[in-house]
Design a protein around this motif. Sequence first.
Motif, mmCIF file in Angstrom:
data_model
loop_
_atom_site.group_PDB
_atom_site.id
_atom_site.type_symbol
_atom_site.label_atom_id
_atom_site.label_comp_id
_atom_site.label_asym_id
_atom_site.label_seq_id
_atom_site.Cartn_x
_atom_site.Cartn_y
_atom_site.Cartn_z
ATOM 1 N N SER A 16 0.340 -1.381 -0.047
ATOM 2 C CA SER A 16 -0.282 0.086 0.030
ATOM 3 C C SER A 16 0.864 1.331 0.173
ATOM 4 N N ARG A 17 2.476 1.149 0.299
ATOM 5 C CA ARG A 17 2.519 2.241 0.895
ATOM 6 C C ARG A 17 2.995 3.134 -1.059
ATOM 7 N N TYR A 18 2.959 1.527 -1.623
ATOM 8 C CA TYR A 18 3.800 2.260 -2.978
ATOM 9 C C TYR A 18 2.351 3.382 -3.963
ATOM 10 N N SER A 19 1.084 3.766 -2.834
ATOM 11 C CA SER A 19 0.397 4.397 -3.570
ATOM 12 C C SER A 19 0.663 5.542 -3.562
ATOM 13 N N ASN A 20 1.281 6.324 -2.767
ATOM 14 C CA ASN A 20 1.697 7.728 -2.235
ATOM 15 C C ASN A 20 2.273 8.123 -3.569
ATOM 16 N N THR A 21 2.391 9.279 -3.352
ATOM 17 C CA THR A 21 3.302 10.035 -4.878
ATOM 18 C C THR A 21 4.317 10.996 -4.128
ATOM 19 N N VAL A 22 5.706 10.527 -5.337
ATOM 20 C CA VAL A 22 6.398 11.076 -4.516
ATOM 21 C C VAL A 22 7.841 11.284 -6.105
ATOM 22 N N ALA A 23 8.006 12.321 -5.821
ATOM 23 C CA ALA A 23 8.810 13.254 -6.998
ATOM 24 C C ALA A 23 9.268 12.192 -8.234
ATOM 25 N N THR A 24 8.966 13.015 -9.495
ATOM 26 C CA THR A 24 9.781 12.107 -10.422
ATOM 27 C C THR A 24 11.010 11.227 -10.145
ATOM 28 N N ASP A 25 11.844 11.983 -9.172
ATOM 29 C CA ASP A 25 13.411 11.814 -9.464
ATOM 30 C C ASP A 25 13.853 11.494 -8.496
ATOM 31 N N PHE B 219 11.305 7.889 -7.334
ATOM 32 C CA PHE B 219 10.106 7.152 -7.856
ATOM 33 C C PHE B 219 10.442 5.939 -7.669
ATOM 34 N N ASN B 220 11.948 5.301 -7.687
ATOM 35 C CA ASN B 220 12.726 4.746 -7.629
ATOM 36 C C ASN B 220 13.759 4.071 -6.476
ATOM 37 N N LYS B 221 12.471 5.088 -5.161
ATOM 38 C CA LYS B 221 13.775 5.011 -4.112
ATOM 39 C C LYS B 221 12.760 4.554 -3.071
ATOM 40 N N ARG B 222 12.349 3.621 -2.088
ATOM 41 C CA ARG B 222 12.030 3.169 -1.190
ATOM 42 C C ARG B 222 11.175 3.937 -0.074
ATOM 43 N N THR B 223 12.340 4.445 0.011
ATOM 44 C CA THR B 223 12.862 5.335 1.043
ATOM 45 C C THR B 223 11.351 6.336 1.417
ATOM 46 N N ARG B 224 11.534 7.307 -0.115
ATOM 47 C CA ARG B 224 10.601 8.028 -0.478
ATOM 48 C C ARG B 224 8.773 7.441 -0.136
ATOM 49 N N ARG C 98 2.387 7.345 8.864
ATOM 50 C CA ARG C 98 3.972 6.881 9.333
ATOM 51 C C ARG C 98 3.606 6.530 10.388
ATOM 52 N N PHE C 99 2.835 6.795 11.342
ATOM 53 C CA PHE C 99 3.128 6.230 12.557
ATOM 54 C C PHE C 99 1.965 4.297 11.925
ATOM 55 N N LEU C 100 1.110 4.056 11.479
ATOM 56 C CA LEU C 100 1.688 2.947 10.980
ATOM 57 C C LEU C 100 2.191 1.945 10.302
ATOM 58 N N ASP C 101 3.126 3.174 9.951
ATOM 59 C CA ASP C 101 3.663 2.448 8.468
ATOM 60 C C ASP C 101 4.763 1.643 10.090
ATOM 61 N N HIS C 102 4.751 2.446 10.292
ATOM 62 C CA HIS C 102 6.574 1.728 11.683
ATOM 63 C C HIS C 102 5.884 1.033 12.446
ATOM 64 N N VAL C 103 4.520 0.544 13.473
ATOM 65 C CA VAL C 103 4.236 -0.833 13.247
ATOM 66 C C VAL C 103 3.282 -1.715 12.780
ATOM 67 N N LEU C 104 2.757 -1.646 11.791
ATOM 68 C CA LEU C 104 3.076 -2.691 10.468
ATOM 69 C C LEU C 104 4.097 -2.950 9.876
ATOM 70 N N VAL C 105 4.652 -2.304 9.662
ATOM 71 C CA VAL C 105 5.609 -3.222 8.841
ATOM 72 C C VAL C 105 7.368 -2.256 9.760
#
Length: 373
Positions: A103-112, A114-119, A231-238
């Motif tokens: 579900s994290r990959y539904s987030n919008t990130v800058a085009t430059d 978009f290949n970085k998971r940490t974004r 982001r809290f859910l991100d830390h807790v569920l992943v």
Amino acid sequence: MKISLARKFGIALFIGWVGLFLFNPIVSSASDNLNVLDKEFTELKGSLISLGNLPKSGNQGNFGICYAATVSYLFDYAYCRDENIAECAKAPDEKRASMVDMSRYSNTVATDHFNKRTRYRGLKEGGDPAYTLSNLINGVQKVTNERCAPTSQIIPTEVSAESQQKDHEMFALLEQKYNNYTEVLKNTGKDSCEKCLLFANDIRNTAKSRFSLIATDEDIISGLYSESFSRFLDHVLVPKKCWSNNEMLRLRRPYYFKVFPNENEKADYLSSIAMIKDVLKGGYPLGLAFCAQVPLVARKSEDCDKYHAVAVVGYRQVCKGKKCRDAIRVQNWWGDWWYSANDDGWVDAKAVLDASFYDAHMLTWIDGNPPRE
């Protein structure tokens, strides 16, 4: 091919936290435009197109991540092909994509970036399967496995309207606690936080009546220092350990991201069912997004307040006398009971495709064939 977030329902119209329980058919009339045809319709000989060695269908529970469940299914199908897994439906969780992490990959990130998971920080309900699949395949190209970040953490043991309401209330309570505790901690560093462990224990004890969190105290405390509830859910569920490369799944062979129709392409029922048949004949499942209003009042995506997404894994023509209809077999994310109640996933093709409004990217998939120029 990197797509923009142009679909109007990509973010706004997939139900979010406030409408959590609306995704489950328990509170919907009919079956959200996944309509089973009359049993008197029988399969026309020679019309069947059916994929084999299918992955296990995930269960989204009361969490609005049908888009992530759909993308995870497409990924799992390709992964089983790559790894020569003979019985994909029985693949262990360490060889299945985590729907929660996807579900994290539904987030919008800058085009430059978009290949970085940490974004891609933050987990949330509501997303576009085509956009999510694009970010995965064209961008990061890896996802945490289901064993490390199990969706079962937030799946209720019972399925009912009351269960949906309780989960909705629990998420609201956890968000309230997150907001209260972050306010207390905003001027306190993690290394000098005397109350952090108490807060982490309170959150764990609060959640355990509904959810089975696997996060450590460190994960929960890190979440309390994050900038949003998402982001809290991100830390807790992943949990932090799930970011290790050892916990990631990747596809070995090159796969190409596809959509239909494209941005400036018009589609209708005939062209859409033809595309579905063509992709299935090529040996790949497709993701399908559609308006789940019942009755279907909306006539365009902007007017739809409830979207759903499924995977298409089969096609056949069925007839009753001289009257024939197209049927597609879908994989849904509402548990095994849904297949028993809905002809093992065989539904009226026209009803559900019409509910897509034939919008850009209504169909999405990956395959091993480079796109035509």
